[in-house]
Design a protein around this motif. Structure first.
Motif, PDB file in Angstrom:
ATOM      1  N   ILE A   1       0.857  -1.188   0.000  1.00 49.46           N
ATOM      2  CA  ILE A   1       0.000   0.000   0.000  1.00 49.46           C
ATOM      3  C   ILE A   1       0.892   1.236   0.000  1.00 49.46           C
ATOM      4  N   PRO A   2       0.969   1.964  -1.108  1.00 50.77           N
ATOM      5  CA  PRO A   2       1.826   3.158  -1.136  1.00 50.77           C
ATOM      6  C   PRO A   2       1.260   4.260  -0.259  1.00 50.77           C
ATOM      7  N   VAL A   3       2.133   5.125   0.209  1.00 52.28           N
ATOM      8  CA  VAL A   3       1.679   6.198   1.100  1.00 52.28           C
ATOM      9  C   VAL A   3       0.818   7.213   0.352  1.00 52.28           C
ATOM     10  N   ASN A   4       1.012   7.312  -0.967  1.00 57.46           N
ATOM     11  CA  ASN A   4       0.186   8.236  -1.745  1.00 57.46           C
ATOM     12  C   ASN A   4      -0.039   7.698  -3.148  1.00 57.46           C
ATOM     13  N   GLU A   5      -1.289   7.787  -3.585  1.00 56.57           N
ATOM     14  CA  GLU A   5      -1.645   7.540  -4.982  1.00 56.57           C
ATOM     15  C   GLU A   5      -2.578   8.663  -5.421  1.00 56.57           C
ATOM     16  N   PRO A   6      -2.159   9.464  -6.412  1.00 59.83           N
ATOM     17  CA  PRO A   6      -3.055  10.527  -6.884  1.00 59.83           C
ATOM     18  C   PRO A   6      -4.196   9.950  -7.715  1.00 59.83           C
ATOM     19  N   ARG A   7      -5.249  10.724  -7.867  1.00 54.18           N
ATOM     20  CA  ARG A   7      -6.356  10.361  -8.763  1.00 54.18           C
ATOM     21  C   ARG A   7      -6.277  11.234 -10.014  1.00 54.18           C
TER      22      ARG A   7
ATOM     23  N   GLU B   1     -11.108  21.230 -10.948  1.00 57.95           N
ATOM     24  CA  GLU B   1     -12.529  20.981 -11.179  1.00 57.95           C
ATOM     25  C   GLU B   1     -13.115  20.027 -10.141  1.00 57.95           C
ATOM     26  N   ARG B   2     -12.273  19.180  -9.539  1.00 58.18           N
ATOM     27  CA  ARG B   2     -12.768  18.175  -8.602  1.00 58.18           C
ATOM     28  C   ARG B   2     -12.275  18.409  -7.178  1.00 58.18           C
ATOM     29  N   LEU B   3     -11.835  19.634  -6.887  1.00 59.41           N
ATOM     30  CA  LEU B   3     -11.281  19.905  -5.566  1.00 59.41           C
ATOM     31  C   LEU B   3     -12.297  19.670  -4.451  1.00 59.41           C
ATOM     32  N   ASP B   4     -13.521  20.110  -4.625  1.00 63.39           N
ATOM     33  CA  ASP B   4     -14.513  19.922  -3.565  1.00 63.39           C
ATOM     34  C   ASP B   4     -14.744  18.443  -3.275  1.00 63.39           C
ATOM     35  N   ALA B   5     -14.805  17.632  -4.314  1.00 56.54           N
ATOM     36  CA  ALA B   5     -14.960  16.190  -4.120  1.00 56.54           C
ATOM     37  C   ALA B   5     -13.733  15.599  -3.426  1.00 56.54           C
TER      38      ALA B   5
ATOM     39  N   TYR C   1       2.581  19.227  -5.955  1.00 55.06           N
ATOM     40  CA  TYR C   1       3.244  17.912  -5.977  1.00 55.06           C
ATOM     41  C   TYR C   1       2.166  16.821  -5.955  1.00 55.06           C
ATOM     42  N   PRO C   2       2.466  15.578  -6.400  1.00 50.53           N
ATOM     43  CA  PRO C   2       1.412  14.565  -6.531  1.00 50.53           C
ATOM     44  C   PRO C   2       0.642  14.225  -5.266  1.00 50.53           C
ATOM     45  N   ASN C   3       1.180  14.552  -4.079  1.00 55.70           N
ATOM     46  CA  ASN C   3       0.425  14.242  -2.862  1.00 55.70           C
ATOM     47  C   ASN C   3      -0.472  15.391  -2.402  1.00 55.70           C
ATOM     48  N   LYS C   4      -0.568  16.461  -3.196  1.00 53.91           N
ATOM     49  CA  LYS C   4      -1.401  17.596  -2.816  1.00 53.91           C
ATOM     50  C   LYS C   4      -2.830  17.412  -3.324  1.00 53.91           C
ATOM     51  N   HIS C   5      -3.761  18.221  -2.792  1.00 57.59           N
ATOM     52  CA  HIS C   5      -5.167  18.097  -3.178  1.00 57.59           C
ATOM     53  C   HIS C   5      -5.408  18.463  -4.629  1.00 57.59           C
TER      54      HIS C   5
END
Length: 372
Positions: free
Chosen positions: A4-10, A241-245, A180-184
């Motif tokens: 399980i990686p510590v971060n995976e972006p969507r 566009e998807r920040l709120d989600a 960076y990839p771990n940001k919202h």
């Protein structure tokens, strides 16, 4: 279950479509239209007059310090518990970083600690929002106003968060973001400066673009090539566009971790809220009690063997070898920052992390603590 990686972006929104648009149009450099779209979108979101896109969050900090003309003889107060980029920007400008310790519960700097470090040479406060809860901005801004100081707000970990109902990223004289990839909101690498000051905004735009003057290739000042590409910005527009989600999902993840780890022995969980804000759980950090017979490094190694990725808390700035070699922070102690650096780490919690992965990570942590 796989590791399980510590971060995976969507990246399952309009990212691919916008990138294809860049390639087909030929607009891949910083001149492309997505850069302006991202700047305008974030300026609206943060309630700012200006947003200036740059190539990463560290570049944003460098440009902010330079734009404010901080330099030799100037002191800038910042948290002892933060990433080295914050101190590096100050040091590279020739100014002096001055450290303040953090609160043991929020892991953010305290107003009292900052106030105690103000001297006649203090020019600025660098406020950094840590791990999903905002710094106490109301108190820090009042302190800055009383002493005639400027405030650099590092909101890299707080995109979409608020403080007393105001958007983080909309509070400093200059505010900085990281993508960076771990940001919202991610662009892979990227950053942003935000301000309401027309002059500061124009100076930031100049500094990010080699300080070109009206006549091209004639320069009165040295700047950087800190430009963001249209490709990066295209990803960022889709992400925004998807920040709120994303914020809803982050809080769901935090609530799930809290439920699964409730009553677990030997750990401090992050606060769910403060008087200023509800936690947005940029990461889900935990701190081992002193009675636990191993430190964070050992805990992370054991969890890694069990298939769970983790990351440590920031190492205190006053204990950074490179800064000590520069003659900074000799003899300083910041006990809270020192302790959480040795006892704190965070668990998998990227936007791509599933509930099943969270359940598995929490189960492994509980097992580790219950068999300690």
């Amino acid at each position: 279950m796989d590791f399980i990686p510590v971060n995976e972006p969507r990246l399952d929104g309009n990212e691919e479509r916008y990138l294809v648009e860049c390639v087909r149009s030929g607009w891949i450099s910083s001149e492309g239209p997505f850069v302006a779209r991202l700047e305008e979108g974030l300026a609206r979101r943060m309630g700012r007059r200006h947003a200036v896109a740059v190539c990463n969050g560290s570049a944003a900090l460098d440009a902010a310090v330079a734009a404010l003309r901080l330099g030799p003889g100037d002191e800038v107060i910042l948290p002892a518990h933060t990433i080295i980029s914050c101190a590096a920007a100050i040091v590279r400008a020739g100014a002096t970083p001055v450290l303040a310790d953090c609160d043991p519960d929020t892991w953010n700097v305290t107003v009292e600690a900052v106030a105690a470090r103000i001297t006649p040479r203090t020019r600025a406060i660098m406020a950094v929002h840590i791990f999903g809860l905002p710094s106490p901005m109301q108190g820090l801004l009042a302190l800055a106003e009383r002493h005639g100081l400027v405030v650099i707000e590092d909101a890299a970990q707080a995109i979409g968060q608020t403080c007393n109902g105001r958007p983080c990223g909309g509070l400093g004289d200059l505010s900085c973001l990281s993508f960076y990839p771990n940001k919202h909101v991610t662009t892979g690498e990227g950053g942003m400066l935000l301000t309401d000051d027309d002059g500061l905004a124009e100076r930031c735009r100049s500094l990010r673009n080699l300080c070109f003057q009206k006549r091209r290739f004639v320069h009165e000042e040295l700047g950087w090539n800190f430009r963001m590409s249209n490709l990066q910005a295209a990803v960022g527009v889709a992400q925004l566009e998807r920040l709120d989600a994303a914020l809803v999902r982050k809080r769901e993840m935090g609530a799930l971790y809290r439920r699964l780890l409730a009553g677990a022995p030997g750990i401090q969980l992050p606060l769910a809220r403060t008087a200023d804000a509800e936690n947005v759980y940029w990461v889900f950090g935990v701190v081992l009690d002193d009675a636990v017979p191993f430190d964070a490094e050992e805990a992370m190694a054991r969890l890694g063997k069990a298939g769970v990725g983790t990351r440590p808390f920031f190492w205190p700035l006053h204990e950074q070898p490179v800064l000590r070699r520069l003659g900074l922070f000799a003899g300083e102690r910041h006990p809270v920052s020192e302790r959480i650096a040795r006892r704190g780490f965070y668990l998998p919690g990227g936007l791509g992390t599933t509930d099943a992965q969270i359940e598995a990570a929490a189960a492994q942590l509980r097992h580790l603590l219950e068999t300690a």
